[in-house]
Design a protein around this motif. Structure first.
Motif, PDB file in Angstrom:
ATOM      1  N   LEU A 187       0.609  -1.208   0.083  1.00 36.72           N
ATOM      2  CA  LEU A 187       0.112  -0.046   0.177  1.00 36.72           C
ATOM      3  C   LEU A 187       0.896   1.350  -0.027  1.00 36.72           C
ATOM      4  N   LEU A 188       1.948   1.415   0.720  1.00 38.37           N
ATOM      5  CA  LEU A 188       2.920   2.476   0.785  1.00 38.37           C
ATOM      6  C   LEU A 188       3.433   2.608  -0.684  1.00 38.37           C
ATOM      7  N   GLU A 189       3.791   1.587  -1.509  1.00 39.39           N
ATOM      8  CA  GLU A 189       4.291   1.552  -2.748  1.00 39.39           C
ATOM      9  C   GLU A 189       3.062   2.233  -3.522  1.00 39.39           C
ATOM     10  N   LEU A 190       2.118   1.821  -3.562  1.00 37.92           N
ATOM     11  CA  LEU A 190       0.960   2.450  -4.458  1.00 37.92           C
ATOM     12  C   LEU A 190       0.625   3.948  -3.778  1.00 37.92           C
ATOM     13  N   LYS A 191       0.989   4.208  -2.840  1.00 35.76           N
ATOM     14  CA  LYS A 191       0.474   5.656  -2.398  1.00 35.76           C
ATOM     15  C   LYS A 191       1.654   6.750  -3.074  1.00 35.76           C
ATOM     16  N   GLU A 192       2.697   6.143  -3.608  1.00 34.83           N
ATOM     17  CA  GLU A 192       3.497   7.079  -4.444  1.00 34.83           C
ATOM     18  C   GLU A 192       2.784   6.977  -5.945  1.00 34.83           C
ATOM     19  N   GLU A 193       1.934   6.451  -6.275  1.00 32.89           N
ATOM     20  CA  GLU A 193       1.080   6.525  -7.628  1.00 32.89           C
ATOM     21  C   GLU A 193      -0.202   6.998  -7.478  1.00 32.89           C
ATOM     22  N   TYR A 194      -0.842   6.777  -6.093  1.00 31.85           N
ATOM     23  CA  TYR A 194      -2.200   7.365  -6.072  1.00 31.85           C
ATOM     24  C   TYR A 194      -2.478   8.081  -4.805  1.00 31.85           C
ATOM     25  N   ASP A 195      -3.389   8.883  -4.877  1.00 32.30           N
ATOM     26  CA  ASP A 195      -3.610   9.893  -3.839  1.00 32.30           C
ATOM     27  C   ASP A 195      -4.633   9.155  -2.864  1.00 32.30           C
ATOM     28  N   PHE A 196      -4.359   8.735  -1.756  1.00 32.18           N
ATOM     29  CA  PHE A 196      -5.373   7.981  -0.645  1.00 32.18           C
ATOM     30  C   PHE A 196      -4.679   8.410   0.488  1.00 32.18           C
ATOM     31  N   SER A 197      -5.759   8.289   1.581  1.00 31.73           N
ATOM     32  CA  SER A 197      -5.270   8.093   3.004  1.00 31.73           C
ATOM     33  C   SER A 197      -5.163   6.916   3.425  1.00 31.73           C
ATOM     34  N   LEU A 198      -4.184   6.502   4.184  1.00 31.26           N
ATOM     35  CA  LEU A 198      -4.127   5.022   4.648  1.00 31.26           C
ATOM     36  C   LEU A 198      -4.335   5.005   6.414  1.00 31.26           C
ATOM     37  N   GLU A 199      -5.307   4.211   6.561  1.00 33.00           N
ATOM     38  CA  GLU A 199      -5.596   4.265   8.036  1.00 33.00           C
ATOM     39  C   GLU A 199      -5.438   2.741   8.468  1.00 33.00           C
ATOM     40  N   GLU A 200      -4.558   2.362   9.497  1.00 34.65           N
ATOM     41  CA  GLU A 200      -4.223   1.099   9.797  1.00 34.65           C
ATOM     42  C   GLU A 200      -5.022   0.950  11.092  1.00 34.65           C
ATOM     43  N   ILE A 201      -5.587  -0.216  11.421  1.00 37.25           N
ATOM     44  CA  ILE A 201      -6.636  -0.670  12.334  1.00 37.25           C
ATOM     45  C   ILE A 201      -5.999  -1.933  12.931  1.00 37.25           C
ATOM     46  N   ASP A 254     -12.411   2.787   0.843  1.00 35.92           N
ATOM     47  CA  ASP A 254     -13.817   3.518   1.105  1.00 35.92           C
ATOM     48  C   ASP A 254     -14.806   2.832   1.819  1.00 35.92           C
ATOM     49  N   GLY A 255     -14.447   1.731   2.555  1.00 33.18           N
ATOM     50  CA  GLY A 255     -15.343   1.194   3.271  1.00 33.18           C
ATOM     51  C   GLY A 255     -15.949  -0.327   2.526  1.00 33.18           C
ATOM     52  N   GLU A 256     -15.441  -0.331   1.374  1.00 31.66           N
ATOM     53  CA  GLU A 256     -15.601  -1.605   0.457  1.00 31.66           C
ATOM     54  C   GLU A 256     -14.540  -2.486   0.621  1.00 31.66           C
ATOM     55  N   GLU A 257     -14.679  -3.849   0.911  1.00 31.74           N
ATOM     56  CA  GLU A 257     -13.665  -4.803   1.101  1.00 31.74           C
ATOM     57  C   GLU A 257     -13.093  -5.185  -0.324  1.00 31.74           C
ATOM     58  N   ALA A 258     -11.707  -4.695  -0.265  1.00 33.69           N
ATOM     59  CA  ALA A 258     -10.947  -4.950  -1.727  1.00 33.69           C
ATOM     60  C   ALA A 258     -10.024  -6.233  -1.644  1.00 33.69           C
ATOM     61  N   ALA A 259      -9.567  -6.832  -0.588  1.00 34.68           N
ATOM     62  CA  ALA A 259      -8.623  -7.752  -0.561  1.00 34.68           C
ATOM     63  C   ALA A 259      -8.426  -8.059   1.027  1.00 34.68           C
ATOM     64  N   TYR A 260      -8.014  -9.463   1.045  1.00 35.82           N
ATOM     65  CA  TYR A 260      -7.624 -10.040   2.300  1.00 35.82           C
ATOM     66  C   TYR A 260      -6.463 -11.066   1.976  1.00 35.82           C
ATOM     67  N   GLY A 261      -5.958 -11.378   3.266  1.00 41.28           N
ATOM     68  CA  GLY A 261      -4.970 -12.644   3.035  1.00 41.28           C
ATOM     69  C   GLY A 261      -3.830 -11.986   2.245  1.00 41.28           C
ATOM     70  N   GLU A 290      -4.227  -5.668  -8.315  1.00 41.54           N
ATOM     71  CA  GLU A 290      -5.860  -5.705  -8.038  1.00 41.54           C
ATOM     72  C   GLU A 290      -6.082  -4.411  -7.284  1.00 41.54           C
ATOM     73  N   ILE A 291      -5.187  -4.071  -6.258  1.00 40.43           N
ATOM     74  CA  ILE A 291      -5.454  -2.914  -5.517  1.00 40.43           C
ATOM     75  C   ILE A 291      -5.504  -1.625  -6.414  1.00 40.43           C
ATOM     76  N   SER A 292      -4.418  -1.884  -7.447  1.00 41.05           N
ATOM     77  CA  SER A 292      -3.931  -0.594  -8.226  1.00 41.05           C
ATOM     78  C   SER A 292      -5.334  -0.294  -9.135  1.00 41.05           C
ATOM     79  N   ASN A 293      -5.792  -1.530  -9.564  1.00 34.52           N
ATOM     80  CA  ASN A 293      -7.049  -1.472 -10.329  1.00 34.52           C
ATOM     81  C   ASN A 293      -8.292  -0.939 -10.051  1.00 34.52           C
ATOM     82  N   ARG A 294      -8.329  -1.164  -8.780  1.00 37.06           N
ATOM     83  CA  ARG A 294      -9.378  -0.636  -7.778  1.00 37.06           C
ATOM     84  C   ARG A 294      -9.245   0.971  -7.659  1.00 37.06           C
ATOM     85  N   LEU A 295      -8.021   1.337  -7.346  1.00 33.85           N
ATOM     86  CA  LEU A 295      -7.701   2.605  -7.215  1.00 33.85           C
ATOM     87  C   LEU A 295      -7.744   3.524  -8.539  1.00 33.85           C
TER      88      LEU A 295
END
Length: 82
Positions: free
Chosen positions: A24-38, A60-67, A73-78
Motif C-alpha cells: 500500500l505504501l508503494e501504491l501511495k507513490e502513484e495514487y492519492d489516498f489516505s491510509l488508516e491502519e487498524i 472507502d468502506g468496501e472490502e477489496a482484498a484479504y490475506g 488488483e488494488i491498483s486497478n481498484r484505485l
C-alpha cells in the motif's frame, strides 16, 4: 472529489500484514489516498470479523482484498476510483 481512504486491518506479528502495508505504501507513490491502519486486537468485534482473514484492505468502506494483498488488483481498484 473526496480523497479515497484505504483501511488496513492488521495485527502485530503478522508477516502478511507487513507485506500488505509495504504494498500500500508503494501504491501511495502513484495514487492519492489516505491510509488508516487498524489493529483488530484492540476491538473484539473486529477480531471476530477479521480474525482469520487479516490483512484486510478496505477501499472507502468496501472490502477489496484479504490475506495475500495483490498490488495489481488494488491498483486497478484505485484506478476505477480516480
Amino acid at each position: 472529489m473526496p480523497q479515497t481512504t484505504i483501511t488496513l486491518y492488521t495485527r502485530n506479528g503478522c508477516p502478511l500484514c507487513d507485506k500488505a502495508k509495504a504494498t500500500l505504501l508503494e501504491l501511495k507513490e502513484e495514487y492519492d489516498f489516505s491510509l488508516e491502519e487498524i489493529d483488530i486486537e484492540q476491538d473484539d468485534e473486529l477480531h471476530e470479523r477479521y480474525g482469520l482473514m487479516i490483512p484486510v484492505v478496505n477501499i472507502d468502506g468496501e472490502e477489496a482484498a484479504y490475506g495475500f494483498v495483490n498490488k495489481f488488483e488494488i491498483s486497478n481498484r484505485l484506478q476505477e476510483k480516480s
